[in-house]
Design an enzyme around this catalytic site. Structure first.
Site, mmCIF file in Angstrom:
data_model
loop_
_atom_site.group_PDB
_atom_site.id
_atom_site.type_symbol
_atom_site.label_atom_id
_atom_site.label_comp_id
_atom_site.label_asym_id
_atom_site.label_seq_id
_atom_site.Cartn_x
_atom_site.Cartn_y
_atom_site.Cartn_z
ATOM 1 N N CYS A 2 1.807 -8.358 -5.241
ATOM 2 C CA CYS A 2 3.268 -8.353 -5.146
ATOM 3 C C CYS A 2 3.772 -8.815 -3.786
ATOM 4 O O CYS A 2 3.093 -8.670 -2.777
ATOM 5 C CB CYS A 2 3.787 -6.942 -5.361
ATOM 6 S SG CYS A 2 3.254 -6.229 -6.898
ATOM 7 N N ARG A 26 0.445 -15.809 -3.380
ATOM 8 C CA ARG A 26 -0.275 -14.535 -3.388
ATOM 9 C C ARG A 26 -0.576 -14.044 -4.799
ATOM 10 O O ARG A 26 -1.317 -13.088 -4.979
ATOM 11 C CB ARG A 26 0.538 -13.481 -2.638
ATOM 12 C CG ARG A 26 0.679 -13.822 -1.162
ATOM 13 C CD ARG A 26 1.707 -12.964 -0.508
ATOM 14 N NE ARG A 26 1.280 -11.575 -0.450
ATOM 15 C CZ ARG A 26 0.622 -11.042 0.564
ATOM 16 N NH1 ARG A 26 0.297 -11.796 1.592
ATOM 17 N NH2 ARG A 26 0.285 -9.774 0.557
ATOM 18 N N TRP A 85 3.011 -8.392 -9.415
ATOM 19 C CA TRP A 85 1.696 -8.537 -10.048
ATOM 20 C C TRP A 85 1.461 -7.195 -10.748
ATOM 21 O O TRP A 85 1.318 -6.169 -10.101
ATOM 22 C CB TRP A 85 0.644 -8.801 -8.973
ATOM 23 C CG TRP A 85 -0.717 -9.159 -9.486
ATOM 24 C CD1 TRP A 85 -1.180 -10.403 -9.809
ATOM 25 C CD2 TRP A 85 -1.820 -8.264 -9.693
ATOM 26 N NE1 TRP A 85 -2.491 -10.333 -10.214
ATOM 27 C CE2 TRP A 85 -2.908 -9.038 -10.156
ATOM 28 C CE3 TRP A 85 -1.999 -6.887 -9.546
ATOM 29 C CZ2 TRP A 85 -4.147 -8.484 -10.458
ATOM 30 C CZ3 TRP A 85 -3.244 -6.332 -9.852
ATOM 31 C CH2 TRP A 85 -4.295 -7.135 -10.302
ATOM 32 N N ASN A 111 5.972 -2.798 -2.893
ATOM 33 C CA ASN A 111 4.561 -3.213 -2.967
ATOM 34 C C ASN A 111 3.710 -1.973 -2.787
ATOM 35 O O ASN A 111 4.015 -1.148 -1.916
ATOM 36 C CB ASN A 111 4.214 -4.185 -1.833
ATOM 37 C CG ASN A 111 4.703 -5.576 -2.108
ATOM 38 O OD1 ASN A 111 5.383 -5.811 -3.093
ATOM 39 N ND2 ASN A 111 4.365 -6.493 -1.222
ATOM 40 N N GLY A 112 2.647 -1.851 -3.550
ATOM 41 C CA GLY A 112 1.768 -0.681 -3.422
ATOM 42 C C GLY A 112 1.747 0.094 -4.726
ATOM 43 O O GLY A 112 2.220 -0.395 -5.759
ATOM 44 N N GLU A 480 -21.689 -16.911 -4.490
ATOM 45 C CA GLU A 480 -20.355 -17.413 -4.141
ATOM 46 C C GLU A 480 -19.962 -18.587 -5.055
ATOM 47 O O GLU A 480 -18.808 -18.701 -5.484
ATOM 48 C CB GLU A 480 -20.320 -17.822 -2.660
ATOM 49 C CG GLU A 480 -19.045 -18.491 -2.190
ATOM 50 C CD GLU A 480 -17.759 -17.703 -2.473
ATOM 51 O OE1 GLU A 480 -17.817 -16.539 -2.844
ATOM 52 O OE2 GLU A 480 -16.678 -18.312 -2.343
ATOM 53 N N LYS A 484 -16.631 -18.808 -7.465
ATOM 54 C CA LYS A 484 -15.656 -19.900 -7.316
ATOM 55 C C LYS A 484 -15.411 -20.573 -8.655
ATOM 56 O O LYS A 484 -14.282 -20.800 -9.051
ATOM 57 C CB LYS A 484 -16.215 -20.900 -6.294
ATOM 58 C CG LYS A 484 -15.274 -21.598 -5.433
ATOM 59 C CD LYS A 484 -14.659 -20.825 -4.282
ATOM 60 C CE LYS A 484 -14.373 -19.399 -4.470
ATOM 61 N NZ LYS A 484 -14.073 -18.585 -3.370
ATOM 62 N N GLU A 487 -13.594 -18.197 -11.296
ATOM 63 C CA GLU A 487 -12.221 -17.738 -11.038
ATOM 64 C C GLU A 487 -11.177 -18.818 -11.299
ATOM 65 O O GLU A 487 -10.039 -18.512 -11.634
ATOM 66 C CB GLU A 487 -12.068 -17.143 -9.641
ATOM 67 C CG GLU A 487 -12.144 -18.128 -8.503
ATOM 68 C CD GLU A 487 -11.988 -17.461 -7.138
ATOM 69 O OE1 GLU A 487 -11.139 -16.580 -7.004
ATOM 70 O OE2 GLU A 487 -12.724 -17.843 -6.209
ATOM 71 N N HIS A 503 -36.235 -10.956 -16.430
ATOM 72 C CA HIS A 503 -36.203 -9.529 -16.770
ATOM 73 C C HIS A 503 -35.076 -9.201 -17.737
ATOM 74 O O HIS A 503 -34.642 -8.058 -17.816
ATOM 75 C CB HIS A 503 -36.103 -8.684 -15.495
ATOM 76 C CG HIS A 503 -37.321 -8.814 -14.627
ATOM 77 N ND1 HIS A 503 -38.519 -8.249 -14.946
ATOM 78 C CD2 HIS A 503 -37.522 -9.509 -13.481
ATOM 79 C CE1 HIS A 503 -39.418 -8.561 -14.023
ATOM 80 N NE2 HIS A 503 -38.828 -9.343 -13.117
ATOM 81 N N LYS A 600 -3.870 -13.515 -4.083
ATOM 82 C CA LYS A 600 -4.511 -13.915 -2.827
ATOM 83 C C LYS A 600 -4.837 -12.718 -1.962
ATOM 84 O O LYS A 600 -5.823 -12.707 -1.243
ATOM 85 C CB LYS A 600 -3.577 -14.879 -2.077
ATOM 86 C CG LYS A 600 -4.163 -15.453 -0.794
ATOM 87 C CD LYS A 600 -5.268 -16.441 -1.092
ATOM 88 C CE LYS A 600 -5.955 -16.963 0.143
ATOM 89 N NZ LYS A 600 -7.323 -17.441 -0.160
#
Ligand code: F6R
Length: 605
Positions: A2, A26, A85, A111-112, A480, A484, A487, A503, A600
């Site tokens: 947010c 964001r 968000w 926000n939060g 990584e 990438k 996402e 395994h 973000k």
């Protein structure tokens, strides 16, 4: 996650619309605005009037909100806006911010997360219009209003558990924006004819910018701000020291920030190196006398930053230093093992990740010294950590982290040699490392791989499932790379230590499965090649990244990478995978800068 933007001054609605657009990067799923307004607008599902305040909200892109707002030619001197968000309740008009109190005299953006909102809702014994925790706060403000707006806000804040940054407007005190902060970032500023508040230091426009600390409050007016401590004692703003504004990068000729930021990797690495190229510069930040007593290291982070930490762990281990690496959201809730002579390092591009900061606070409570590695000056983590070093990657707008990751690795390369210097007193190894890293930056710039990466993207973009394998440092590349790709392409993609595949997971490999294999470490290359053969035997299609000659001609594609020292391959090879992910996302019609459901800066736990 947010975002909050508020503005007092001429054309406040336009300023807030521009402000929330700067916050778009964001991540969000709906947006809204509230402004002081004496006229009553025609109401519909998007628009609502309170007492001299109007709300307009919409689902989806900010452009959906813009279409309504711009049509109305709104004039107001006080406005607050929000990008949401979803956490409590689905993305919808009713759940998007701002929220009104029942009497329409208060409008709030938040926000939060308010953790005790259900208890508070019971205390209120009232119906709410949304499913959010935030509306409860608006209704508490109405219920407990005592004639003084700021003290009412403080009293309500004292009832809340969780985290918040609030921007509030009210008809009890028009021409002001009230701000409260606990755990979620917020910055305030003013100039001659305006006042401004924003949740993101990268996105605020204006002069005289101050970062609020926990449990501080602010009143913003045209041309001034007042800041108060937790007891509402005024703080002398003159003594706080305004922070330097961060220059936000522009897209220029690029179609996406992600590609721009990948192209910036060589210059970002050079900028990171520049600050620390003299060992004395690092000594000033991390004093040798204090740091040489640390014998062990604990690295904690989330996502891509965690992957950088995995490489960091191996680099420290190569110097004979015991090192653990942990995911912040796991570390916080497991039994805490007391550690001696241990430095706890926290890696965070944004410096705002709630779990990373939570883990940092936990380590501090247990007496550990903490070092933050972050990209954003004046971010929350910089106020919490005992020591701080910056990656200097420049502002990263694409949601998928690219250049910041490379710069996090650079810091670990340097730090491992800095710790080696405590043990051996050998400065030369440190300076050699700086030289080598500069060479790697040069080589990345020279390595013209875009068309090759576009070609690989063409091959894989229709896949349902992809695997990435490697051993040791190569496995960390795989980790990584897989993050990438998944996402931004939304293709299922998993990384595995190459030796672990047999395994269980190998049962998923068939003739339709691409497996990216990374083989750059001499000591274990034969072992990984055997694992590659096991995949080929199951008709899996290998895409090999290696500097070694490959005797196994059965791989589907082979990318022969330039020869560099083995320890630098994580820094070097990830460039291919960042580009392959980018081109794959484009082929699938996804916007790589704003992947679905992602933010973000992850400020919730
Ligand atoms: C992936 C990505 C995320 C972040 C993670 C931590 O591309 O960017 O996985 O790395 O959310 O964020 P920071 O580094 O800001 O703490």
């Amino acid at each position: 996650m947010c975002g909050i933007y508020g503005y007092i001054g001429e054309k406040s609605v336009d300023e807030v619309m521009k402000g929330i657009k700067r916050l778009e990067y964001r991540g969000y799923d709906s947006a809204g605005i509230a402004f002081q307004n004496r006229e009553r607008l025609c109401e519909d599902e998007n628009t609502k009037n309170g007492e001299n305040i109007t709300l307009i909200k919409n689902k989806g892109e900010i452009s959906n909100l813009e279409k309504i707002v711009l049509n109305k030619n709104l004039k107001s001197n006080v406005a607050i806006g929000h990008t949401r968000w979803a956490t409590h309740g689905e993305p919808s008009i009713k759940n998007s911010h701002p929220h009104f109190s029942g009497d329409g005299k208060w409008a709030i953006v938040h926000n939060g997360i308010i953790e005790n909102y259900l208890e508070l809702k019971q205390e209120l014994q009232t119906q709410t219009e949304s499913d959010t925790d935030t509306e409860i706060v608006a209704r508490l403000l109405e219920k407990y209003f005592n004639g003084d707006v700021l003290s009412t806000i403080k009293n309500v804040c004292h009832k809340l558990k969780g985290s918040y940054a609030f921007a509030i407007i009210t008809s009890h005190s028009p021409d002001k924006i009230f701000v409260a902060k606990h755990g979620s970032p917020v910055v305030v500023g003013y100039g001659k004819s305006y006042g401004v508040v924003c949740s993101d230091i990268n996105s605020i426009k204006g002069e005289n910018i101050y970062v609020l600390e926990n449990d501080q409050y602010a009143i913003i007016e045209k041309g001034k701000i007042n800041i108060f401590d937790k007891n509402l004692v005024a703080i002398d703003v003159g003594k706080l020291g305004a922070v330097k504004k961060v220059e936000r990068s522009k897209l220029g000729d690029y179609s996406h920030y992600m590609l721009k930021e990948i192209d910036e990797i060589p210059s970002a690495i050079r900028r990171t190196l520049k600050e620390y190229e003299n060992i004395e510069a690092l000594e000033k930040i991390l004093p040798k006398e204090k740091f040489k007593k640390f014998k062990n290291i604990l690295i904690i982070a989330c996502g891509t930053a965690y992957h950088a930490g995995l490489v960091g762990k191996r680099l420290f281990e190569e110097e004979g230093i015991y090192c653990e690496s942990e995911i912040a959201s796991e570390f916080r809730y497991k039994p805490f093992i007391e550690r001696r002579k241990t430095l706890a390092i926290f890696v965070s591009q944004s410096g705002e990740t709630a779990d990373t900061i939570g883990a940092l606070k936990l380590c501090k409570q247990h007496g550990l010294k903490t070092l933050a590695i972050t990209n954003v000056r004046n971010s929350s983590i910089t106020f919490e950590a005992d020591y701080c070093i910056y990656t200097n990657a420049g502002s990263e707008i694409g949601v998928a982290s690219t250049k910041a990751y490379n710069c996090q690795l650079v810091i670990f390369y340097i730090l491992s040699k800095y710790f080696n210097y405590f043990k051996t007193g050998d400065e030369k190894a440190y300076y050699d490392e700086i030289k080598n890293l500069k060479n790697i930056a040069r080589l990345i710039k020279k390595n013209d791989i875009k068309s090759k990466c576009g070609y690989i993207a063409q091959k894989i973009y229709k896949s349902k499932s992809i695997y990435m394998i490697g051993r040791g440092l190569d496995y960390f590349i795989a980790a990584e790379a897989a993050l990438k790709l998944k996402e931004i392409s939304y293709i299922h993609c998993e990384s595995y230590p190459a030796g672990e595949l047999k395994h269980g997971t190998i049962s998923l490999i068939d003739k339709n499965t691409y497996v990216f294999a990374f083989v750059t470490q001499e000591k274990i290359k034969d072992k990984t090649f055997s694992n590659i053969n096991e995949v080929v035997a199951r008709e899996g299609k290998i895409i090999l990244f290696s500097q070694f000659d490959n005797s196994n001609k059965k791989v589907c594609e082979e990318i022969k990478v330039p020869l560099v020292k083995e320890r630098y391959y994580p820094l070097f090879i990830i460039n291919y995978l960042q580009l392959i992910s980018y081109y794959t996302a484009l082929l699938l019609g996804n916007n790589p800068d704003k992947p679905r459901s992602l933010a973000k800066s992850v400020t919730v736990e």
